[in-house]
Design a protein around this motif. Structure first.
Motif, mmCIF file in Angstrom:
data_model
loop_
_atom_site.group_PDB
_atom_site.id
_atom_site.type_symbol
_atom_site.label_atom_id
_atom_site.label_comp_id
_atom_site.label_asym_id
_atom_site.label_seq_id
_atom_site.Cartn_x
_atom_site.Cartn_y
_atom_site.Cartn_z
ATOM 1 N N LEU A 31 32.294 -3.203 36.000
ATOM 2 C CA LEU A 31 32.975 -1.999 35.180
ATOM 3 C C LEU A 31 33.478 -2.493 33.856
ATOM 4 O O LEU A 31 33.891 -3.774 34.192
ATOM 5 C CB LEU A 31 34.048 -1.628 36.011
ATOM 6 N N PRO A 32 33.346 -1.987 32.828
ATOM 7 C CA PRO A 32 34.098 -2.210 31.841
ATOM 8 C C PRO A 32 35.709 -2.247 31.571
ATOM 9 O O PRO A 32 36.171 -2.868 30.742
ATOM 10 C CB PRO A 32 33.449 -1.141 30.683
ATOM 11 N N ALA A 33 36.025 -1.372 32.671
ATOM 12 C CA ALA A 33 37.517 -1.317 32.618
ATOM 13 C C ALA A 33 37.847 -0.790 34.109
ATOM 14 O O ALA A 33 37.023 -0.018 34.460
ATOM 15 C CB ALA A 33 38.270 -0.582 31.765
ATOM 16 N N LEU A 34 39.069 -0.662 34.336
ATOM 17 C CA LEU A 34 39.541 -0.002 35.485
ATOM 18 C C LEU A 34 40.726 0.798 35.041
ATOM 19 O O LEU A 34 41.539 0.555 34.227
ATOM 20 C CB LEU A 34 40.265 -0.956 36.661
ATOM 21 N N LEU A 35 40.615 2.054 35.644
ATOM 22 C CA LEU A 35 41.870 3.003 35.263
ATOM 23 C C LEU A 35 42.932 2.555 36.449
ATOM 24 O O LEU A 35 42.987 2.274 37.691
ATOM 25 C CB LEU A 35 41.321 4.433 35.855
ATOM 26 N N VAL A 36 44.361 2.331 35.827
ATOM 27 C CA VAL A 36 45.325 1.981 36.904
ATOM 28 C C VAL A 36 46.188 2.734 36.994
ATOM 29 O O VAL A 36 46.502 3.674 36.130
ATOM 30 C CB VAL A 36 46.164 0.770 35.907
#
Length: 153
Positions: A31-36
């Protein structure tokens, strides 16, 4: 195409999630990023993989990248131990802006403009009502490009 139609399920973490677990989630799913999400399940931030890398790289190497050459592989292989005992909250940049959020009826162009404006690989799609916000899903830059390319064919 509307945001509600483009939104897909996506991995999320809470602000108090173990940082090592979040890093593993990113790595396993590439994943390029995670949603927090905050304690109420509302999008709080986007944690880019590059920020996780920044947490594991010693500050002295960030300040002077030439010092990276003097760290042997045996020590470099243990960089992720820096995440031990940290939470996602600890890994978030202090100057991190709020995550980009689109309404379900936003058009693909509106989502693309938002993504471009804030330079984010993700946009959260949320439905707002009197009881608060509800996450419907996420639109990734790659998924949006894919859908736009299909439409252009």
């Amino acid at each position: 195409m509307l945001a509600r139609d483009l939104a897909v399920e996506y991995e999320t973490v809470g602000v108090d999630t173990d940082a090592m677990a979040a890093a593993r989630l990113m790595a396993e799913h590439r994943l390029p990023a995670l949603l927090v999400l905050d304690e109420q399940g509302v999008p709080k931030a986007i944690l880019p993989a590059s920020q996780m890398i920044k947490v594991v790289v010693p500050a002295y190497v960030i300040e002077d990248p030439t010092l990276a050459a003097v760290v042997d592989e045996r020590h470099a292989d243990k960089l992720c131990k820096a995440l031990a005992g940290l939470t996602v909250r600890d890994c978030l940049s202090k100057s991190l802006p709020a995550p980009p959020v689109a309404e379900p009826d936003a058009t693909a162009l509106e989502v693309a403009a938002l993504m471009a404006q804030v330079r984010s690989p993700l946009v959260a799609v949320v439905d707002k009502d009197k009881s608060g916000m509800r996450l419907l899903g996420v639109i990734t830059a790659a998924h949006l490009l894919e859908r736009l390319l299909i439409a252009a064919s």
